[in-house]
Design a protein around this motif. Structure first.
Motif, mmCIF file in Angstrom:
data_model
loop_
_atom_site.group_PDB
_atom_site.id
_atom_site.type_symbol
_atom_site.label_atom_id
_atom_site.label_comp_id
_atom_site.label_asym_id
_atom_site.label_seq_id
_atom_site.Cartn_x
_atom_site.Cartn_y
_atom_site.Cartn_z
ATOM 1 N N ASN A 49 13.404 19.864 56.511
ATOM 2 C CA ASN A 49 14.433 19.169 57.288
ATOM 3 C C ASN A 49 14.177 19.410 58.772
ATOM 4 N N ILE A 84 23.728 31.230 50.670
ATOM 5 C CA ILE A 84 23.707 30.105 49.726
ATOM 6 C C ILE A 84 23.582 28.783 50.466
ATOM 7 N N ALA A 85 24.377 28.629 51.526
ATOM 8 C CA ALA A 85 24.344 27.372 52.290
ATOM 9 C C ALA A 85 23.009 27.190 53.004
ATOM 10 N N ARG A 143 16.677 21.624 60.724
ATOM 11 C CA ARG A 143 17.050 22.766 59.887
ATOM 12 C C ARG A 143 17.704 23.908 60.671
ATOM 13 N N TYR A 160 16.136 34.058 52.581
ATOM 14 C CA TYR A 160 14.991 34.037 51.681
ATOM 15 C C TYR A 160 14.570 35.425 51.242
ATOM 16 N N THR A 196 16.692 36.124 48.256
ATOM 17 C CA THR A 196 16.170 35.405 47.097
ATOM 18 C C THR A 196 14.961 36.128 46.519
ATOM 19 N N ARG A 236 20.044 28.393 52.110
ATOM 20 C CA ARG A 236 18.990 28.064 51.142
ATOM 21 C C ARG A 236 19.089 26.625 50.644
ATOM 22 N N SER A 237 20.254 26.008 50.795
ATOM 23 C CA SER A 237 20.406 24.621 50.342
ATOM 24 C C SER A 237 19.841 23.611 51.339
ATOM 25 N N ILE A 238 19.478 24.061 52.525
ATOM 26 C CA ILE A 238 18.895 23.166 53.536
ATOM 27 C C ILE A 238 17.394 23.096 53.284
ATOM 28 N N PRO A 239 16.867 21.913 52.999
ATOM 29 C CA PRO A 239 15.436 21.791 52.682
ATOM 30 C C PRO A 239 14.540 22.305 53.816
ATOM 31 N N ARG A 246 27.905 33.733 51.317
ATOM 32 C CA ARG A 246 28.218 32.314 51.531
ATOM 33 C C ARG A 246 27.212 31.662 52.469
#
Length: 144
Positions: free
Chosen positions: A72, A63-64, A75, A135, A138, A66-69, A60
């Motif tokens: 940003n 996933i969250a 970040r 990462y 991923t 990796r959704s932050i650019p 969880r």
């Protein structure tokens, strides 16, 4: 939040971070080792539940995160917030997710942690570890 409560929260968060650093196999071994006095059945069930819980939490959070650019500017702070939310929900109950005051609680906890010099450094390290793990996971999936 008193200093004692802040220290207890810091210990909880450090424990969760250490659990996230362990692989599922390591978690299972650690649970078995610490539960040597329990029956084999209890150890197996406890180990599996602990490994599943840590893996679910790690997934969880990954996933969250990796959704932050990547570009940003806030970040690392957002990564830490993701982590805090996940840990607090796991410890206090998922039902808090729908509570409107939960977001305020997370804000207060994060602000208090960032105001403490030692905790602030630990928060920065935690964000770095979480980013690297997110990462790395991923990259491993892409190689399959």
């Amino acid at each position: 939040m008193s200093r004692i409560e802040g220290s207890q929260l810091a210990l909880l968060i450090r424990g969760q971070l250490n659990a996230l650093r362990l692989s599922n196999a390591d978690i299972t071994k650690a649970a078995r080792k610490s539960s040597e006095t329990q029956s084999a059945t209890e150890v197996s069930l406890d180990s599996r539940e602990e490994a599943d819980s840590a893996a679910s939490l790690q997934q969880r959070i990954g996933i969250a995160v990796r959704s932050i650019p990547p570009d940003n500017p806030g970040r690392k702070r957002k990564v830490l917030r993701v982590f805090l939310e996940a840990v607090l929900l796991q410890e206090l109950g998922e039902n808090l997710k729908s509570d409107p005051s939960f977001s305020t609680l997370v804000d207060q906890v994060q602000t208090l942690m960032e105001q403490d010099e030692a905790l602030s450094r630990a928060c920065a390290r935690t964000a770095d570890v979480l980013l690297a793990q997110a990462y790395r996971a991923t990259d491993k999936r892409a190689m399959r």
